[in-house]
Design an enzyme around this catalytic site. Structure first.
Site, PDB file in Angstrom:
ATOM      1  N   PRO A 165     -22.362  -5.775  -6.977  1.00 20.77           N
ATOM      2  CA  PRO A 165     -22.274  -7.115  -7.588  1.00 20.77           C
ATOM      3  C   PRO A 165     -21.459  -7.111  -8.877  1.00 20.77           C
ATOM      4  O   PRO A 165     -20.972  -8.157  -9.319  1.00 20.77           O
ATOM      5  CB  PRO A 165     -23.736  -7.475  -7.886  1.00 20.77           C
ATOM      6  CG  PRO A 165     -24.561  -6.583  -7.034  1.00 20.77           C
ATOM      7  CD  PRO A 165     -23.762  -5.321  -6.846  1.00 20.77           C
ATOM      8  N   GLU A 167     -31.567   0.552  -6.184  1.00 23.68           N
ATOM      9  CA  GLU A 167     -31.113  -0.164  -7.380  1.00 23.68           C
ATOM     10  C   GLU A 167     -29.632   0.054  -7.637  1.00 23.68           C
ATOM     11  O   GLU A 167     -29.032  -0.626  -8.476  1.00 23.68           O
ATOM     12  CB  GLU A 167     -31.889   0.309  -8.614  1.00 23.68           C
ATOM     13  CG  GLU A 167     -33.344  -0.120  -8.644  1.00 23.68           C
ATOM     14  CD  GLU A 167     -33.492  -1.611  -8.458  1.00 23.68           C
ATOM     15  OE1 GLU A 167     -32.786  -2.363  -9.150  1.00 23.68           O
ATOM     16  OE2 GLU A 167     -34.310  -2.027  -7.618  1.00 23.68           O
ATOM     17  N   ARG A 179      -9.219  -8.424  11.612  1.00 27.49           N
ATOM     18  CA  ARG A 179      -8.698  -9.631  12.252  1.00 27.49           C
ATOM     19  C   ARG A 179      -7.289  -9.994  11.768  1.00 27.49           C
ATOM     20  O   ARG A 179      -6.624 -10.826  12.368  1.00 27.49           O
ATOM     21  CB  ARG A 179      -9.668 -10.810  12.115  1.00 27.49           C
ATOM     22  CG  ARG A 179      -9.807 -11.359  10.729  1.00 27.49           C
ATOM     23  CD  ARG A 179     -11.011 -12.264  10.634  1.00 27.49           C
ATOM     24  NE  ARG A 179     -10.939 -13.463  11.473  1.00 27.49           N
ATOM     25  CZ  ARG A 179     -10.114 -14.479  11.257  1.00 27.49           C
ATOM     26  NH1 ARG A 179      -9.278 -14.450  10.257  1.00 27.49           N
ATOM     27  NH2 ARG A 179     -10.119 -15.542  12.054  1.00 27.49           N
ATOM     28  N   ASP A 187      -5.640 -19.914   9.328  1.00 31.97           N
ATOM     29  CA  ASP A 187      -6.968 -19.953   8.723  1.00 31.97           C
ATOM     30  C   ASP A 187      -6.906 -20.325   7.241  1.00 31.97           C
ATOM     31  O   ASP A 187      -5.857 -20.234   6.607  1.00 31.97           O
ATOM     32  CB  ASP A 187      -7.650 -18.586   8.852  1.00 31.97           C
ATOM     33  CG  ASP A 187      -8.064 -18.294  10.289  1.00 31.97           C
ATOM     34  OD1 ASP A 187      -8.424 -19.249  11.003  1.00 31.97           O
ATOM     35  OD2 ASP A 187      -8.013 -17.113  10.687  1.00 31.97           O
TER      36      ASP A 187
HETATM   37  N1  SAH Z   1     -29.136  -3.276  -9.106  1.00 29.26           N
HETATM   38  C1  SAH Z   1     -27.912  -3.810  -8.573  1.00 29.26           C
HETATM   39  C2  SAH Z   1     -28.069  -4.258  -7.127  1.00 29.26           C
HETATM   40  C3  SAH Z   1     -28.292  -3.144  -6.151  1.00 29.26           C
HETATM   41  S1  SAH Z   1     -28.347  -3.744  -4.512  1.00 29.26           S
HETATM   42  C4  SAH Z   1     -27.529  -5.028  -9.403  1.00 29.26           C
HETATM   43  O1  SAH Z   1     -28.408  -5.756  -9.826  1.00 29.26           O
HETATM   44  O2  SAH Z   1     -26.310  -5.265  -9.611  1.00 29.26           O
HETATM   45  C5  SAH Z   1     -28.004  -2.299  -3.547  1.00 29.26           C
HETATM   46  C6  SAH Z   1     -26.574  -2.108  -3.078  1.00 29.26           C
HETATM   47  O3  SAH Z   1     -26.166  -3.215  -2.290  1.00 29.26           O
HETATM   48  C7  SAH Z   1     -25.539  -1.999  -4.179  1.00 29.26           C
HETATM   49  O4  SAH Z   1     -25.444  -0.689  -4.683  1.00 29.26           O
HETATM   50  C8  SAH Z   1     -24.259  -2.416  -3.463  1.00 29.26           C
HETATM   51  O5  SAH Z   1     -23.633  -1.340  -2.779  1.00 29.26           O
HETATM   52  C9  SAH Z   1     -24.769  -3.430  -2.442  1.00 29.26           C
HETATM   53  N2  SAH Z   1     -24.557  -4.815  -2.880  1.00 29.26           N
HETATM   54  C10 SAH Z   1     -25.501  -5.663  -3.316  1.00 29.26           C
HETATM   55  N3  SAH Z   1     -24.982  -6.861  -3.644  1.00 29.26           N
HETATM   56  C11 SAH Z   1     -23.667  -6.776  -3.397  1.00 29.26           C
HETATM   57  C12 SAH Z   1     -22.574  -7.707  -3.524  1.00 29.26           C
HETATM   58  N4  SAH Z   1     -22.736  -8.948  -3.986  1.00 29.26           N
HETATM   59  N5  SAH Z   1     -21.336  -7.286  -3.178  1.00 29.26           N
HETATM   60  C13 SAH Z   1     -21.140  -6.040  -2.731  1.00 29.26           C
HETATM   61  N6  SAH Z   1     -22.124  -5.117  -2.581  1.00 29.26           N
HETATM   62  C14 SAH Z   1     -23.388  -5.477  -2.907  1.00 29.26           C
END
Ligand code: SAH
Length: 241
Positions: free
Chosen positions: A82, A109, A147, A162
């Site tokens: 994120p 996490e 795609r 698209d």
């Molecule tokens: N503690 C982190 C979230 C971890 S979620 C935070 O609050 O930012 C677990 C995993 O899911 C992450 O390491 C990532 O690889 C994936 N993930 C979660 N949300 C994502 C998103 N919006 N975009 C891309 N990968 C994501």
């Protein structure tokens, strides 16, 4: 990452062709295979306390070293997070033209920051929300890249029509209709049934402009700044205002 999650995705849908033909190659690696001890642990409690678990740097680094030893040529290391830069069409086109990448899917996490600092070149986010693992993000990127490969969608180059595609000036897509011509009292737009190619094209262009102006005015501004809107486009937009 959990390789089993990828199996149904790689063997179904139109994008399957991209994997079968080798236009997109996917090699799955499980950090657990590089973990020590009977339990093959890849995660541990966070320093400083708090909920959840953190992926350990050691098995990830060993897994990455094994990947790099097998790959020919350098490949950027991408972490889905994120925290990363939001993925968009331009990003997908860049990845699609690239020689590939190592995609790292987090769990729990997240990942020990020292691994990120040492090995990750770019962080990519799908949007402002949190998934429970990076696998879905990796599949989203792979699907979008697949795609775009020539011949993967039924009609050649149909991805050009698209949303976001520069071939149509980065606008959103127009509405689509199919048989029957009338359904529950709702008629399909007569322009689309007219058989006049020019009229159909204008109708679709106008609807693209209309939807984009309403939902994503930033994309209209970008198309305008790039000089992609003609007089007929501006006339339609002026009518909407
Ligand atoms: N503690 C982190 C979230 C971890 S979620 C935070 O609050 O930012 C677990 C995993 O899911 C992450 O390491 C990532 O690889 C994936 N993930 C979660 N949300 C994502 C998103 N919006 N975009 C891309 N990968 C994501």
């Amino acid at each position: 990452m959990n390789p089993e999650l990828f199996a149904p995705f790689l063997t179904s849908g139109v994008t399957r062709r991209a994997y079968e033909s080798g236009q997109v190659e996917v090699h799955l690696w499980n950090p657990r295979d590089f973990a020590e001890g009977n339990y093959k642990r890849v995660d541990d409690r966070p320093f400083g306390g708090g909920p959840g678990m953190v992926m350990m740097a050691v098995p990830l680094a060993q897994c990455l070293a094994a990947i790099k030893a097998q790959r020919q040529g350098p490949a950027p290391v991408v972490l889905f997070s994120p925290v990363g830069d939001r993925l968009d069409h331009a990003g997908v086109e860049r990845w699609s033209a690239s020689q590939g990448a190592v995609l790292i899917c987090g769990r729990y996490e997240g990942i020990d920051q020292r691994f990120i600092d040492r090995h990750v070149d770019v962080q990519v986010s799908l949007g402002d929300f949190v998934l429970s693992g990076g696998e879905i993000a990796a599949m989203a990127l792979l699907d979008a890249v697949a795609r775009l490969q020539p011949g993967v969608l039924g009609d050649d180059d149909s991805s050009q029509f698209d949303s976001f595609n520069p071939a149509l000036d980065g606008l959103l897509d127009c509405p689509h209709y199919t048989r029957p011509e009338e359904w529950e009292g709702l008629k399909a737009p007569p322009e689309l049934l007219s058989g006049h190619h020019k009229q159909i094209e204008r109708w679709r262009r106008d609807r693209r402009l209309e939807i984009t102006a309403r939902r994503r005015p930033d994309l209209i501004e970008r198309a305008r700044a790039q000089g992609r809107l003609g007089p007929a486009d501006e006339a339609l937009l002026a009518k909407l205002a």
